[in-house]
Design a protein around this motif. Structure first.
Motif, short mmCIF file in Angstrom:
data_model
loop_
_atom_site.label_atom_id
_atom_site.label_comp_id
_atom_site.label_asym_id
_atom_site.label_seq_id
_atom_site.Cartn_x
_atom_site.Cartn_y
_atom_site.Cartn_z
N GLU A 200 46.21 -66.09 -31.53
CA GLU A 200 47.62 -65.80 -31.71
C GLU A 200 47.90 -64.30 -31.67
OE1 GLU A 200 48.88 -67.64 -35.34
OE2 GLU A 200 47.96 -69.57 -34.82
N THR A 201 46.90 -63.49 -31.95
CA THR A 201 47.03 -62.04 -31.90
C THR A 201 45.66 -61.45 -31.63
OG1 THR A 201 47.88 -60.09 -33.07
CG2 THR A 201 46.65 -61.69 -34.39
N ILE A 202 45.63 -60.20 -31.18
CA ILE A 202 44.33 -59.56 -30.92
C ILE A 202 43.91 -58.65 -32.07
CG2 ILE A 202 44.55 -59.71 -28.42
CD1 ILE A 202 45.37 -56.76 -28.39
N ASN A 203 44.86 -58.21 -32.90
CA ASN A 203 44.60 -57.44 -34.11
C ASN A 203 45.94 -57.20 -34.79
OD1 ASN A 203 45.74 -55.29 -32.60
ND2 ASN A 203 43.72 -54.48 -32.06
N PHE A 204 45.98 -56.27 -35.75
CA PHE A 204 47.20 -56.05 -36.50
C PHE A 204 47.59 -54.58 -36.44
CE2 PHE A 204 45.17 -59.82 -38.07
CZ PHE A 204 46.22 -60.73 -38.10
N PRO A 205 48.84 -54.29 -36.07
CA PRO A 205 49.27 -52.90 -35.91
C PRO A 205 49.45 -52.19 -37.24
CG PRO A 205 51.14 -54.38 -35.65
CD PRO A 205 49.91 -55.26 -35.78
N ASP A 206 49.53 -50.87 -37.18
CA ASP A 206 49.88 -50.10 -38.36
C ASP A 206 51.27 -50.50 -38.82
OD1 ASP A 206 49.16 -47.50 -40.02
OD2 ASP A 206 51.28 -47.32 -39.45
N ALA A 207 51.47 -50.60 -40.15
CA ALA A 207 52.74 -51.11 -40.69
C ALA A 207 53.93 -50.22 -40.33
CB ALA A 207 52.64 -51.25 -42.21
N VAL A 208 53.67 -48.92 -40.14
CA VAL A 208 54.76 -47.99 -39.82
C VAL A 208 54.78 -47.64 -38.34
CG1 VAL A 208 55.68 -45.67 -40.24
CG2 VAL A 208 54.79 -47.03 -42.15
N TYR A 209 53.62 -47.26 -37.80
CA TYR A 209 53.58 -46.68 -36.46
C TYR A 209 53.28 -47.69 -35.36
CZ TYR A 209 53.97 -42.26 -38.86
OH TYR A 209 54.43 -41.22 -39.64
N GLY A 210 53.08 -48.94 -35.73
CA GLY A 210 52.90 -49.97 -34.71
C GLY A 210 51.55 -49.93 -34.03
N GLY A 211 51.54 -50.33 -32.76
CA GLY A 211 50.29 -50.52 -32.04
C GLY A 211 49.76 -49.30 -31.34
N GLN A 212 50.56 -48.23 -31.23
CA GLN A 212 50.08 -47.00 -30.63
C GLN A 212 50.94 -45.83 -31.09
OE1 GLN A 212 50.69 -48.87 -26.70
NE2 GLN A 212 51.63 -46.94 -26.05
N LEU A 213 50.33 -44.68 -31.14
CA LEU A 213 51.05 -43.47 -31.56
C LEU A 213 51.86 -42.95 -30.39
CD1 LEU A 213 51.27 -41.44 -34.01
CD2 LEU A 213 49.71 -40.00 -32.67
N GLN A 214 53.16 -42.87 -30.58
CA GLN A 214 54.04 -42.43 -29.49
C GLN A 214 54.49 -40.99 -29.73
OE1 GLN A 214 56.01 -45.95 -30.22
NE2 GLN A 214 55.47 -46.92 -28.28
N ASP A 215 54.14 -40.14 -28.80
CA ASP A 215 54.33 -38.70 -28.99
C ASP A 215 55.59 -38.16 -28.32
OD1 ASP A 215 53.30 -39.18 -26.49
OD2 ASP A 215 51.66 -37.74 -26.62
N PHE A 216 56.46 -39.05 -27.84
CA PHE A 216 57.76 -38.65 -27.30
C PHE A 216 58.84 -39.54 -27.89
CE2 PHE A 216 54.87 -37.31 -23.85
CZ PHE A 216 55.23 -35.97 -23.75
N ALA A 217 60.06 -39.02 -27.89
CA ALA A 217 61.21 -39.78 -28.38
C ALA A 217 62.45 -39.35 -27.60
CB ALA A 217 61.41 -39.56 -29.87
N VAL A 218 63.44 -40.23 -27.57
CA VAL A 218 64.71 -39.91 -26.92
C VAL A 218 65.45 -38.87 -27.74
CG1 VAL A 218 64.84 -42.21 -25.88
CG2 VAL A 218 65.92 -41.78 -28.10
N PRO A 219 66.42 -38.18 -27.15
CA PRO A 219 67.19 -37.17 -27.90
C PRO A 219 67.79 -37.75 -29.18
CG PRO A 219 67.65 -36.99 -25.56
CD PRO A 219 66.82 -38.23 -25.73
N GLY A 220 67.68 -36.98 -30.27
CA GLY A 220 68.21 -37.41 -31.54
C GLY A 220 67.23 -38.15 -32.41
N LEU A 221 66.01 -38.34 -31.93
CA LEU A 221 64.98 -39.06 -32.68
C LEU A 221 63.70 -38.26 -32.67
CD1 LEU A 221 64.46 -41.88 -34.06
CD2 LEU A 221 63.53 -42.61 -31.85
#
Length: 539
Positions: A200-221
């Motif tokens: 049903e799943t391959i593992n469990f993501p971080d509770a806050v940051y999810g499945g990968q660390l995202q180093d970019f964001a749209v303007p305002g975030l």
């Protein structure tokens, strides 16, 4: 001169019949973790994870697509060679009749399969355009490109898979667009473990940051944070006294914007894989890959190899995983959908969340506008976007071999075989007669991989469980196209995190099941080591 292989109107290749032979936060907001970053108990549990299969799925014992005559042909043509005095028949055509024979240059990984139809060429080009497409943040006047993020690692598929090739770690002033950190933890409860066991799943993501660390964001975030890498050099002395320096990376995260990572969240660095030959890999019959598995090392050669078994997100079927660094995806479509959502933050019919990898703890992300346009569909990339991208990925051709009859290349091939490298880097397969695309059917291909999971030792361990793969296991990387990395991507960084700066370093990092082959290479003469590298450069 390269010769185009004869094939039938259906794209079937005729060659088999004719071939003879503890992380903590400091005051700067930086967390550093040595990989693997797991508790002793968690790592032990991970290493005890064994290969089991769902009650409703029986691994195929043999190929069902071949009659007796074809089985004999396939068995004969896929036998490992013991004659290194000359090239094997058709060895130059690594991707069968789909092989590209175009001139070698920076576009060598970007050609279509040579045997697709004229109509399919149009589909390929449309997929290519979408693969290169830059998505923009919402709201935008270019509504067909609206939907980036809100958190993301790249704006296009091509940003990571530059020229359809291999990613790299950030070096000097270079950015980290083609490399990111996977975030995951092991099961904490029997109920969670049951979800993994039941595919049903391959593992469990971080509770806050999810499945990968995202180093970019749209303007305002604010972006989630950034990856940090510290290297330590260590000299390794080879059998003849020569010295090679290996760099040991320590990974961390800095500038975390939404609080700390979970205590048991592991960091797994990943660079983008080359895109060539994926459709042919998908066309390999599961029985041929499973037939190479030896999870209990019954033959006593120190190499086991076991499959990763996962669910197809479209059909829900349990299938053999064969794509990704840990073979966590069964199909190219699944791989593409996951990347579109996780890397770019764009939703599609089989990953319909327009907020991508944003978690419930990231309220600011969930408050941002999305790119869903009702007149275009329910998602930011409605049909047929993913189908076109998938077709493109399925039909990026493998380039033809070079220098196959060079005396040093032939000697290097022999050293490669005699060192035991082919125990994991299985040279060749013949694809299924039932492959979905006729261009992929019954082709003799030379990926140099068994597509199985292998324990690669503590040095390469990331401590991250991915479905059946434990924290020390990686899928055998295909070697075809290896020799054109410098031509296509202007670098020679190898392994899952690009720590190896050349092929010699990559080999010397091999441990675990590959330790014997690694030692055989390390103890070989300089002449034989150079020949083996030259062989790899010919692929």
């Amino acid at each position: 001169m390269l010769k185009r292989e004869r094939r039938s109107d259906e794209g079937e290749d005729v060659r088999p019949e004719t071939t003879k032979k503890d992380g903590r936060n400091d005051r700067d907001g930086m967390m550093k973790r040595h990989i693997p970053a797991m508790t002793t108990a968690a790592l032990a549990a991970s290493l005890c994870f064994t290969t089991t299969f769902a009650a409703d799925w029986t691994p195929p014992a043999e190929r069902a697509d071949l009659d007796a005559k074809d089985k004999a042909r396939v068995e004969k043509v896929t036998q490992p060679t013991d004659d290194f005095s000359k090239p094997e028949a058709f060895e130059i055509m690594q991707g069968g009749a789909a092989t590209s024979t175009a001139n070698v240059n920076r576009d060598s990984f970007s050609h279509s399969s040579a045997n697709i139809t004229f109509a399919e060429e149009e589909t390929f080009k449309l997929g290519n355009a979408l693969f290169r497409k830059f998505w923009v943040s919402s709201p935008s006047s270019t509504q067909a490109s609206d939907g980036l993020g809100p958190l993301f690692n790249a704006r296009s598929c091509q940003s990571c898979h530059l020229k359809d090739g291999r990613g790299h770690p950030p070096e000097g002033d270079s950015d980290a667009t083609s490399m990111f950190l996977r975030l995951a933890r092991v099961a904490r409860t029997p109920e969670e473990q049951a979800r993994i066991d039941n595919y049903e799943t391959i593992n469990f993501p971080d509770a806050v940051y999810g499945g990968q660390l995202q180093d970019f964001a749209v303007p305002g975030l604010s972006a989630e944070g950034r990856m940090t890498i510290d290297y330590r050099e260590e000299d390794v002395t080879l059998g003849d006294g020569c010295t090679v320096s290996l760099r040991h990376p320590t990974y961390g995260v800095a500038d975390l914007a939404y609080g700390p990572l979970g205590e048991d969240t592991t960091l797994s660095p990943r660079i983008a894989n080359p895109m060539i030959g994926l459709g042919l890999v998908q066309a390999i019959e599961p029985a041929d890959i499973l037939g190479l598995a030896d999870p209990d090392d019954a033959d006593g050669d120190g190499v086991s190899g076991r499959p990763n078994i996962v669910s197809d997100t479209v059909t829900g079927e349990v299938k053999l995983g064969r794509f990704g660094w840990k073979a966590q995806n069964a199909t190219i479509h699944d791989q593409s959908v996951g990347a579109m959502s996780g890397d770019i933050g764009v939703s599609s019919p089989h990953a319909p969340n327009p907020y991508g990898d944003c978690s419930e703890a990231e309220a600011a992300c969930l408050a941002m506008p999305t790119g869903v346009q009702p007149r275009l569909g329910d998602t930011e990339a409605p049909d047929p976007v993913m189908e076109l991208i998938t077709f493109y990925a399925e039909n990026l051709a493998v380039p033809a071999r070079r220098d196959v009859d060079d005396v040093d290349v032939l000697r290097g091939k022999q050293v490669f075989y005699e060192a035991g490298c082919t125990a994991c880097h299985n040279p060749k397969f013949v694809t299924s007669r039932n492959a979905e695309n006729p261009a992929h059917r019954f082709q003799l291909i030379w990926p140099y991989s068994d597509f199985l999971l292998h324990d690669m030792g503590e040095g390469l361990a990331d401590g991250q469980q991915v479905a059946m793969a434990n924290g020390r296991e990686w899928r055998t990387a295909p070697l075809w196209g290896n020799g054109l990395t410098e031509v296509v991507n202007d670098h020679s960084f190898f392994l899952h995190d690009g720590r190896a700066r050349n092929r010699t370093e990559a080999i010397l990092w091999h441990g675990g099941e590959a330790e014997t082959a690694r030692d055989n290479f390390a103890n070989a003469s300089q002449e034989d080591r150079d020949a083996l590298i030259k062989f790899l450069e010919s692929l």
